[in-house]
Design a protein around this motif. Structure first.
Motif: not given
Length: 213
Positions: A136-137, A140-141, A143-144
């Motif tokens: 996963v980019d 993205t991580t 942001t989560q």
């Protein structure tokens, strides 16, 4: 949770207003109503209405500045700009004191002088999170985890600190843990970047820089 928080949360049920807030919150610098209107495909008046409502409810902050390169007579009125407010809004029914507990735990760690152990735990957790994310980019991580990453010329600036309530009280301890956590994520996820302390007002104290820079 008081009435102001209820009103702020209710305001975000409007899809256009929620998109306006998300746009402001993800921006690396204050944005104007014209920028929001163009991004959302709505009129300037409607964009201003939603932005001012968000400001009224304390979800965004307002400032004024002249456009770059303009000054002196004839430069026009300063533009009204918006950026995400630093205050948190959360829903918990019935209320729970997680923030208060985190501050107490941080104080206990700070008094005991176990900063190294705290950073070790954070790094281990970060490595686990990085491995779990797989391919996963990284954005993205991040942001989560609530960091609101923004890539600027190979450096990922984190516009939000998920731990700012505690970091404000115990900056050396929490910033050290934050660095360890993000270092672990980068290692566990085999990211092509490295984490480093780079404190600046209004954002996270850590940035991630590409290894190619």
């Amino acid at each position: 949770m008081d009435e102001a928080q209820v009103a702020a949360i209710g305001a975000l049920t409007d899809p256009t207003r929620r998109r306006a807030y998300e746009l402001v919150a993800s921006a690396s610098a204050p944005v104007s109503r014209d920028e929001v209107a163009a991004a959302l495909g709505v009129g300037r008046t409607l964009a201003a209405f939603h932005l001012d409502k968000l400001a009224e409810l304390g979800l965004v902050e307002v400032s004024f500045a002249r456009p770059a390169g303009r000054s002196g007579p004839g430069a026009g009125r300063p533009a009204k700009l918006y950026r995400a407010a630093t205050a948190d809004v959360a829903v918990q029914l019935p209320p729970r004191a997680y923030r208060e507990l985190s501050v107490l735990l941080a104080e206990a760690l700070d008094r005991s002088g176990n900063d190294a152990i705290a950073s070790e735990v954070a790094r281990t957790a970060g490595m686990a999170a990085g491995r779990a994310a797989g391919d996963v980019d990284p954005a993205t991580t991040l942001t989560q985890w609530g960091y609101a990453p923004n890539d600027s010329d190979g450096t990922i600036v984190l516009l939000n600190c998920p731990f700012h309530v505690v970091a404000h009280e115990f900056p050396p301890l929490i910033c050290g843990m934050n660095l360890a956590l993000l270092t672990g994520m980068a290692e566990g996820g085999d990211w092509a970047c490295t984490a480093a302390l780079d404190s600046a007002p209004g954002r996270c104290c850590v940035t991630l820089t590409s290894k190619n820079n």
